[in-house]
Design a protein around this motif. Structure first.
Motif, mmCIF file in Angstrom:
data_model
loop_
_atom_site.group_PDB
_atom_site.id
_atom_site.type_symbol
_atom_site.label_atom_id
_atom_site.label_comp_id
_atom_site.label_asym_id
_atom_site.label_seq_id
_atom_site.Cartn_x
_atom_site.Cartn_y
_atom_site.Cartn_z
ATOM 1 N N GLU A 127 28.378 18.705 17.398
ATOM 2 C CA GLU A 127 28.839 17.396 18.050
ATOM 3 C C GLU A 127 29.937 16.870 17.115
ATOM 4 O O GLU A 127 31.127 16.183 17.570
ATOM 5 C CB GLU A 127 28.014 16.237 18.675
ATOM 6 C CG GLU A 127 27.137 16.918 19.722
ATOM 7 C CD GLU A 127 26.243 15.916 20.363
ATOM 8 O OE1 GLU A 127 26.334 14.793 20.258
ATOM 9 O OE2 GLU A 127 25.106 16.415 21.115
ATOM 10 N N GLU A 131 34.285 10.125 22.457
ATOM 11 C CA GLU A 131 33.077 10.717 22.053
ATOM 12 C C GLU A 131 32.877 12.115 22.409
ATOM 13 O O GLU A 131 33.279 12.469 23.608
ATOM 14 C CB GLU A 131 31.760 9.646 22.809
ATOM 15 C CG GLU A 131 31.721 8.286 21.997
ATOM 16 C CD GLU A 131 30.592 7.652 22.686
ATOM 17 O OE1 GLU A 131 29.611 7.470 22.016
ATOM 18 O OE2 GLU A 131 30.636 7.116 23.854
ATOM 19 N N ILE A 176 31.271 15.573 23.353
ATOM 20 C CA ILE A 176 30.116 15.890 24.464
ATOM 21 C C ILE A 176 28.604 15.859 23.998
ATOM 22 O O ILE A 176 28.232 15.979 22.762
ATOM 23 C CB ILE A 176 30.261 17.447 24.866
ATOM 24 C CG1 ILE A 176 32.008 17.970 24.755
ATOM 25 C CG2 ILE A 176 29.776 17.860 26.041
ATOM 26 C CD1 ILE A 176 32.625 17.033 26.177
ATOM 27 N N GLY A 177 27.846 15.496 24.796
ATOM 28 C CA GLY A 177 26.276 15.476 24.685
ATOM 29 C C GLY A 177 25.670 16.687 24.736
ATOM 30 O O GLY A 177 24.979 16.935 25.660
ATOM 31 N N ASP A 196 33.930 8.753 29.855
ATOM 32 C CA ASP A 196 33.057 8.185 29.053
ATOM 33 C C ASP A 196 31.597 8.853 28.885
ATOM 34 O O ASP A 196 31.139 9.557 29.944
ATOM 35 C CB ASP A 196 32.413 6.741 29.519
ATOM 36 C CG ASP A 196 33.523 5.660 29.503
ATOM 37 O OD1 ASP A 196 34.286 5.768 28.636
ATOM 38 O OD2 ASP A 196 33.424 4.685 30.205
ATOM 39 N N ARG A 197 31.071 9.023 27.767
ATOM 40 C CA ARG A 197 29.847 9.855 27.498
ATOM 41 C C ARG A 197 28.637 9.165 28.225
ATOM 42 O O ARG A 197 28.509 7.858 28.200
ATOM 43 C CB ARG A 197 29.503 9.907 25.978
ATOM 44 C CG ARG A 197 28.576 10.659 25.620
ATOM 45 C CD ARG A 197 28.435 10.954 24.053
ATOM 46 N NE ARG A 197 27.026 11.185 23.844
ATOM 47 C CZ ARG A 197 26.968 12.226 22.705
ATOM 48 N NH1 ARG A 197 27.664 12.817 22.295
ATOM 49 N NH2 ARG A 197 25.694 12.269 22.353
ATOM 50 N N GLU A 214 28.369 15.298 32.521
ATOM 51 C CA GLU A 214 28.502 15.444 31.193
ATOM 52 C C GLU A 214 29.008 16.847 30.682
ATOM 53 O O GLU A 214 29.863 17.004 30.024
ATOM 54 C CB GLU A 214 27.066 15.086 30.232
ATOM 55 C CG GLU A 214 27.200 15.070 28.795
ATOM 56 C CD GLU A 214 28.221 13.968 28.332
ATOM 57 O OE1 GLU A 214 28.165 12.889 29.156
ATOM 58 O OE2 GLU A 214 28.595 14.241 27.204
ATOM 59 N N ARG A 223 32.632 17.123 31.234
ATOM 60 C CA ARG A 223 33.528 16.641 30.091
ATOM 61 C C ARG A 223 33.942 17.744 29.240
ATOM 62 O O ARG A 223 34.809 17.579 28.376
ATOM 63 C CB ARG A 223 32.782 15.466 29.568
ATOM 64 C CG ARG A 223 32.500 14.082 30.151
ATOM 65 C CD ARG A 223 31.756 13.304 29.394
ATOM 66 N NE ARG A 223 32.539 12.667 28.047
ATOM 67 C CZ ARG A 223 32.187 12.760 26.980
ATOM 68 N NH1 ARG A 223 31.182 12.969 26.381
ATOM 69 N NH2 ARG A 223 32.974 12.195 25.995
#
Lengths: 700, 191
Positions: free
Chosen positions: A253, A263, A265-266, A637-638, A669, A672
């Motif tokens: 990340e 931010e 990506i998770g 937004d994350r 997510e 994104r």
């Protein structure tokens, strides 16, 4: 006249016949009748996928022993079984191979040249071999689509080929015509043993992941709801997605391109979702293994590296046995990482799934005491993997370090892991700044102690994960930065009462890139403590390698086991290593990655005499793929990581803190993701991207 | 000089495919790839030279003395067929790599009318043995030249957007016609 004509023709014919008869006798070449028999049972497509000029050539290759029963790439098990029957061979099953397009998308790379010629990849490649910004990627003219005899390839929505695995026969037609090597015919064995190469389409996250997971691919699979596919993609690189989805500090990340916009990506959250999805489904997905080879391999150490090595060896068809000194597998995952980060029942469930593949384990056996390299050889183990980790703690080198009440963080965490009495006091000082220090501090809080964490640099230089640092702070751990212990003070009975420390200031950066802490004279102070835990670093305990005072293996200057950095082969050809024993204390994902690397090398050692690598192996991040800014990307937004228990409840329980994303959140997510290639990325992925892809796949 | 003119005439002016219109089947059938075209061309050169020499002997010592000229065609077919079979057996035994590289082309030549045509032209033009040898080799080279040129064009055509109905043989025949017209430009250089 008629008579003479007949006589002349008859004479010429007879002469020719005699000459040919004599010639056939003299020039007779024996041809094995099995060639015709084998040719008769081959698929007859003359596709050339086997590498021979047609089925006749392939049949000849089989009879001459140059090709195996599985020579016909499109024939499948039935054809292979028939060929094996003719040749008197045994055949169990054939590994399924398919064309694999190793690039999941992004918008097309920009053209350097305006090309208005024939719309064919080969033509453009001949004229302008570097015509795209991406030097390795797909040109997008679909030559592979026209080359596929079986209709298995179509161009996807972003101009990349999409392969239908049900129609693909792995004939290799597409691979042959692709001038950029974007398509590869791969089976499971090849995919498992492949190491990242600089010619692969490697998004930054994929380059940075120590486990070499194909991150863009599994995110794309999750985005279209193919969770099983995503899990399979992850498991081609690491065996423990449940555990790593919880404990990985996700270095991937750090280099995520979206991180330049907002931010990142998770990535790890998505991985955890896929793994949890399987566990919550109540049934295990089947994990494919190659046919048994019967080759025995000893895996010494049942930590992440050992489990990973055994898992991949098993998938490659070998028979590994894990020798573990503790009563349960998991290594630092079990004994070093607290329950609130990785619940042990989840770890058990994951390990059981791996052992169910057919891996033997011998518990409570100590290397160097119960067995040695020579006894393993005597017992028929053809190769050995050494992955005993780094359990020996570094010393503080200060006065009274051995006082009563002073213990190492790993010893404390192991006791907690084993459910033993810890004798923890009320005022605890933890010395160190890594994840072990934080784990020790947070575990101490849960056992009712008042905890201070002492670190000689500042918060910014702490090597622990930022989430962990913040989490510890929220739970009431007090930080004492820029402080280094100088002395342990004890009472008359020799039990610790205080820690004396000196205030530090940061000087110039050292070899690690962090600023070197320097003591400020005259700033000594004391802090009260009835228990002190030290967590300033670990190293492997290598004395077990010595037999009669002699060690056949090489020890490095960092007190780790020396080995080739790519093949992990040690000074003894049949001995391989990996994980903390080789790298020193490192990440779990690094150990899992090294386990696969070692399994790959052992497989090559057993089947090809020696492990080998190509010259194009990726070691560092590829410079030109690391952008400093990423323009034109829409903001999104994350999703925050959900918490299972609130902050004020945490200090009294070891229950898991972090939760799993919901299906809606994980889809959001995953969308994104910019779907990065080498230099291309999706500038502004439309909301309906997922739907488009699913429509195309359904059509296929 | 006569031999030089003979070679030029055989390769360019009276090209066996593009001017005499012989051997069209292998010309269309084996001109999809340059490497295949070269293999087929070399096989034709080899067989045409041998066939022309042997049939010259058959004509000279068997048919003409016995006044059996009308048996020329059927005799030549018989001789060429047997010859090709023999060559195939010989190569398979003696030079396996060459046999493998020629592969399917040798049997194809059995029914190649270009080879028969070359043998008959040599008799019609009443060439000597040496002239027959030179002419047959040069004609084979002419065949090979046409084949390689055609293969080069077709490899490029494969990359081009072509109406489906014209793909493959139809477009091949059109191209052959255009090439033939182009070769007519050599008319007048030699006869």
């Amino acid at each position: 006249m008629i008579l003479s004509s007949v006589l002349v023709l008859f004479g010429i014919g007879l002469t020719a016949a005699i000459i040919l008869a004599v010639a056939s006798k003299l020039l007779y070449v024996y041809e094995d009748p099995r060639i015709a028999q084998v040719e008769a049972v081959l698929a007859g497509a003359n596709c050339g996928g086997c590498g021979y000029p047609g089925c006749a050539g392939a049949a000849q290759g089989v009879v001459e022993g140059k090709a195996g029963a599985t020579v016909c790439v499109i024939g499948g098990d039935t054809v292979a079984a028939n060929v094996a029957a003719i040749m008197g061979l045994e055949f169990s099953s054939m590994e399924k191979q398919i064309a694999f397009v190793d690039c999941t998308g992004g918008t097309r790379a920009e053209d350097v040249y305006v090309y208005e010629g024939i719309k064919d990849c080969r033509a453009q490649h001949l004229l302008y071999s570097g015509s795209k910004m991406c030097p390795e990627g797909c040109l997008g003219y679909g030559t592979c689509v026209t080359a596929c005899q079986f209709g298995a390839i179509e161009m996807g929505p972003n101009g990349y080929p999409v392969v239908d695995p049900n129609l693909c026969t792995a004939c290799g037609g597409c691979e042959q015509v692709c001038p950029r090597g974007v398509i590869t015919i791969w089976g499971m064995t090849a995919r498992i043993t492949h190491l990242n190469e600089i010619t692969d389409c490697l998004a930054p996250c994929r380059q940075r992941c120590p486990g070499q997971i194909n991150i863009p691919r599994y995110i794309e699979q999750v985005s279209r709801g193919d969770y099983a596919g995503a899990l399979e993609t992850i498991r081609e690189r690491i065996p423990m997605p449940l555990s790593i989805g919880r404990v990985c500090p996700h270095p991937c990340e750090e280099v995520c391109r979206r991180g330049h916009v907002e931010e990142p990506i998770g990535i790890n959250m998505i991985k955890r979702f896929a793994a949890d999805w399987e566990m919550h489904s109540g049934q295990r997905l089947p994990i494919a293994c190659a046919p048994d080879t019967g080759r025995k391999i000893a895996v010494v150490g049942g930590g992440p590296a050992g489990i990973s090595c055994a898992y991949f060896l098993r998938r490659l068809g070998h028979s590994p046995t894990i020798f573990e000194s503790m009563p349960a597998l998991g290594g630092q995952l079990r004994y070093g990482i607290p329950e609130y980060r990785l619940p042990k029942d989840i770890l058990d469930w994951e390990i059981q799934g791996i052992l169910d593949l057919g891996i033997d384990v011998k518990y409570n056996t100590f290397f160097g005491t119960d067995f040695s390299l020579s006894t393993l050889s005597d017992d028929g183990y053809e190769a050995v993997f050494l992955g005993i980790g780094a359990w020996m703690n570094m010393n503080l080198q200060i006065e009274n370090e051995a006082a009563d009440g002073v213990e190492t963080g790993t010893e404390f965490l192991t006791k907690v892991g084993l459910g033993l009495e810890t004798h923890i006091g009320k005022k605890v000082v933890v010395i160190g700044g890594g994840n072990t220090a934080i784990d020790t501090a947070r575990t101490s809080v849960r056992l009712g102690a008042d905890v201070t964490l002492m670190y000689r640099r500042t918060k910014d230089e702490m090597p622990a994960n930022i989430e962990e640092i913040i989490g510890a702070e929220e739970e009431g751990v007090t930080y004492l930065f820029l402080a280094a212990p100088t002395r342990i003070l004890t009472n008359e009975s020799g039990h610790v009462t205080h820690v004396e420390y000196i205030t530090m200031q940061l000087g110039d950066p050292d070899a690690s890139g962090r600023r070197r802490p320097e003591p400020i004279p005259g700033t000594e102070a004391k802090i009260e403590a009835d228990t002190v835990y030290t967590a300033i670093g670990q190293k492997p305990e290598l004395s077990c390698l010595y037999e009669d005072g002699h060690c056949a293996l090489e020890e490095t200057q960092w007190r780790t086991l020396g080995a080739d950095p790519d093949t992990l082969q040690t000074a003894l050809p049949h001995v391989f290593t990996g994980g903390d024993m080789h790298t020193g204390p490192a990440l779990v994902i690094t150990a899992l990655g090294e386990g696969r690397k070692a399994a790959r090398s052992i497989h090559q050692y057993l089947t090809e005499d020696a492990p080998h690598i190509t010259s194009t192996i990726q070691r560092e991040l590829i410079d030109y793929t690391m952008f400093t800014n990423v323009p034109d990307v829409g903001l999104r937004d994350r999703i925050p990581m959900p918490h299972l228990i609130e902050c004020d409840e945490r200090s009294g329980t070891f229950k898991e803190i972090e939760g799993t994303l919901s299906e809606t959140d994980v889809q959001y997510e995953a969308c994104r993701c910019l779907r990065c290639g080498l230099t291309c990325y999706n500038r502004d992925q439309p909301e309906n991207q997922t739907t488009e892809i699913m429509t195309i796949e359904k059509k296929l | 000089m006569d031999y030089f003119v003979l070679v030029i005439a055989a390769i360019f002016v009276n090209n066996i495919v593009l001017a005499q219109y012989l051997g069209n089947c292998p010309f269309i059938g084996t001109s999809k790839e340059t490497s295949v075209a070269v293999g087929m061309g070399l096989a034709v050169v080899f067989v045409a030279a041998m066939a022309a020499c042997i049939t010259w002997c058959v004509q000279k010592f068997m048919l003409t003395p016995n006044d059996l000229g009308y048996l020329q065609t059927i005799t030549f077919i018989l001789v060429i067929a047997a010859l090709v079979q023999f060559v195939e057996m010989f190569l398979k035994k003696a030079i396996p790599p060459l046999y493998k590289s020629l592969g399917i082309f040798l049997p194809l030549i059995t029914t190649n009318c270009a080879v028969l045509g070359i043998a008959i032209i040599c008799q019609r033009e009443e060439y000597t043995f040496i002239e027959t040898l030179i002419f047959s080799v040069a004609s084979g080279l002419g065949f090979m030249l046409a084949l390689v040129l055609m293969a080069g064009i077709r490899e490029r055509l494969d990359l081009s957007p072509v109406p489906v109905s014209l793909k493959g043989t139809p477009l091949g025949l059109i191209v052959a016609g255009l090439m033939s017209l182009a070769f007519f430009a050599f008319k007048g250089m030699a006869s």
